[in-house]
Motif scaffolding. Sequence first.
Motif, PDB file in Angstrom:
ATOM      1  N   ILE A 225      58.431  78.231  66.195  1.00  0.00           N
ATOM      2  CA  ILE A 225      58.791  77.290  65.130  1.00  0.00           C
ATOM      3  C   ILE A 225      60.243  76.842  65.273  1.00  0.00           C
ATOM      4  O   ILE A 225      60.574  75.683  65.002  1.00  0.00           O
ATOM      5  CB  ILE A 225      58.538  77.916  63.750  1.00  0.00           C
ATOM      6  N   ALA A 226      61.147  77.731  65.722  1.00  0.00           N
ATOM      7  CA  ALA A 226      62.532  77.323  65.943  1.00  0.00           C
ATOM      8  C   ALA A 226      62.612  76.260  67.035  1.00  0.00           C
ATOM      9  O   ALA A 226      63.344  75.264  66.908  1.00  0.00           O
ATOM     10  CB  ALA A 226      63.389  78.532  66.314  1.00  0.00           C
ATOM     11  N   ALA A 227      61.856  76.469  68.133  1.00  0.00           N
ATOM     12  CA  ALA A 227      61.833  75.462  69.199  1.00  0.00           C
ATOM     13  C   ALA A 227      61.284  74.143  68.687  1.00  0.00           C
ATOM     14  O   ALA A 227      61.786  73.062  69.015  1.00  0.00           O
ATOM     15  CB  ALA A 227      60.995  75.972  70.372  1.00  0.00           C
ATOM     16  N   ALA A 282      57.384  77.628  79.842  1.00  0.00           N
ATOM     17  CA  ALA A 282      57.934  76.277  79.950  1.00  0.00           C
ATOM     18  C   ALA A 282      58.781  75.867  78.749  1.00  0.00           C
ATOM     19  O   ALA A 282      59.416  74.807  78.786  1.00  0.00           O
ATOM     20  CB  ALA A 282      56.796  75.263  80.136  1.00  0.00           C
ATOM     21  N   ILE A 283      58.828  76.681  77.710  1.00  0.00           N
ATOM     22  CA  ILE A 283      59.494  76.246  76.471  1.00  0.00           C
ATOM     23  C   ILE A 283      61.004  76.136  76.654  1.00  0.00           C
ATOM     24  O   ILE A 283      61.618  75.115  76.309  1.00  0.00           O
ATOM     25  CB  ILE A 283      59.126  77.182  75.304  1.00  0.00           C
ATOM     26  N   ALA A 284      61.652  77.171  77.194  1.00  0.00           N
ATOM     27  CA  ALA A 284      63.113  77.114  77.370  1.00  0.00           C
ATOM     28  C   ALA A 284      63.542  75.985  78.310  1.00  0.00           C
ATOM     29  O   ALA A 284      64.486  75.242  77.984  1.00  0.00           O
ATOM     30  CB  ALA A 284      63.639  78.467  77.857  1.00  0.00           C
ATOM     31  N   PRO A 285      62.897  75.802  79.478  1.00  0.00           N
ATOM     32  CA  PRO A 285      63.305  74.677  80.330  1.00  0.00           C
ATOM     33  C   PRO A 285      63.210  73.322  79.642  1.00  0.00           C
ATOM     34  O   PRO A 285      64.068  72.451  79.844  1.00  0.00           O
ATOM     35  CB  PRO A 285      62.337  74.768  81.521  1.00  0.00           C
ATOM     36  N   ALA A 387      70.229  73.097  72.762  1.00  0.00           N
ATOM     37  CA  ALA A 387      70.635  74.010  73.829  1.00  0.00           C
ATOM     38  C   ALA A 387      70.763  75.437  73.314  1.00  0.00           C
ATOM     39  O   ALA A 387      70.404  76.400  74.017  1.00  0.00           O
ATOM     40  CB  ALA A 387      71.960  73.541  74.429  1.00  0.00           C
ATOM     41  N   LEU A 388      71.256  75.599  72.088  1.00  0.00           N
ATOM     42  CA  LEU A 388      71.401  76.934  71.512  1.00  0.00           C
ATOM     43  C   LEU A 388      70.045  77.619  71.355  1.00  0.00           C
ATOM     44  O   LEU A 388      69.886  78.790  71.718  1.00  0.00           O
ATOM     45  CB  LEU A 388      72.110  76.835  70.157  1.00  0.00           C
ATOM     46  N   VAL A 389      69.068  76.893  70.821  1.00  0.00           N
ATOM     47  CA  VAL A 389      67.731  77.476  70.668  1.00  0.00           C
ATOM     48  C   VAL A 389      67.111  77.756  72.035  1.00  0.00           C
ATOM     49  O   VAL A 389      66.434  78.774  72.231  1.00  0.00           O
ATOM     50  CB  VAL A 389      66.826  76.551  69.827  1.00  0.00           C
ATOM     51  N   GLY A 390      67.348  76.872  73.004  1.00  0.00           N
ATOM     52  CA  GLY A 390      66.863  77.124  74.360  1.00  0.00           C
ATOM     53  C   GLY A 390      67.441  78.407  74.930  1.00  0.00           C
ATOM     54  O   GLY A 390      66.733  79.199  75.567  1.00  0.00           O
TER      55      GLY A 390
END
Length: 412
Positions: A225-227, A282-285, A387-390
């Motif tokens: 949910i944060a992403a 794949a979420i962080a990229p 970028a912080l959430v990533g």
Amino acid sequence: MLKQQGDGPACREEVPVWRVPGMRPLLASTALGFAGLSLLMPVAPLWALEGGADELGAGLVNTVLMLFTVIAQLLVGRILQRLGWQRSLALGSCLLGLPALGHLATSQAGAVMALAAVRGLGFGILTVCGATGVAALVEPARRGRAVGAYGLAIAAPQCLLIPVAPWLAERVGFWLVFTCAAVPLLAIPLAPRVARALHDSGDVSTAPAEARDTSRLRRVLIGPIAALLVITAAGGAILTFTPRLLSDPVAVYLALLAFTATAALSRWGFGHVADRRGAAPAIAPLLFASAAGLAVIGAGTAGGSGAAGAVLVVAGMLVVGVAYGGLQNLTLVQAFAAAGERARSSVSVAWNVGFDAGTGLGAFAAGAVVTMSSYAVAYAVLAAATALVGACWAGARWRSRGAASRAAPRTL
């Protein structure tokens, strides 16, 4: 030969997700609902500006829309229990479609926000019903593809209508956009077919919710949910303010087309990725890619109204569009997988609340920053948050892999 519908759940494994009973009317209802929303997402703020509102007031139009969307989403469980699927879907279509015609009467900012509130109630009902219905109709092994099909039904109207809506409003007339935005009303005759298919599939979403471990549910959903929040905040800013970002109508059209077209393709394409490899990797990229794209958009706005600035904005929109579409699919699939089948309805509500809260927050925050500073600063803030959430997501994945490797048995 394919089994007939009455042969049980196994029959759904032998047909494409598009042909699962109930999917076509559900996807058509979704597409009609989002068509109405897409026409007004960039145009309702413009209409408020016509009525004398400033940039903050224009941003508040979509913020109010999403606020009341979230309120409705939190109440959908009770609405379904009281009204059932058919009447709930019909009610959502009416509340979303009818207020569009009310814009013909006035451009006063307060009235535009009131109409946005009613539209939000209808939109909230349709979004939760749509996500819950897709999860009920298709088994978990193919849920990525089903969510991809659902995402395409959402993204296709956005791709076709969001870029052209401001142009139609300014070149032909706002009246045309407002009239066409009543199109969700055409979904009312589809509601009985969706309800019948969900009943045949054994869906129990209208039954009282079972007791669940709410602390565990919150824990496993906070990451997806944060992403979702940060990427939809970026989308809310883009959809609300791009018509004001560039002075050339052709550049506005190309920027919105780049964003919505790549989002549509990504929502469909990443469904197959999620089924084959899982959603989490794949979420962080994609979050980092979105942050880079937002920074490029900000640089384009800082460069002025020349051709170079427009090129940067369009390029940034392409990158953010890929992340916007992909993350919508991946966060929903990851949330379903992490929470489990018993929490399906809760996941649907939480994801839709996150989506629309992020969209409204992005519109409001961008409007506030622009009023105090500039579009370049607004996009820089959005890029930093993404970028912080990533980084948080990547760190959590790294710690999880480390814990798994330490727990694995060692062999000589």
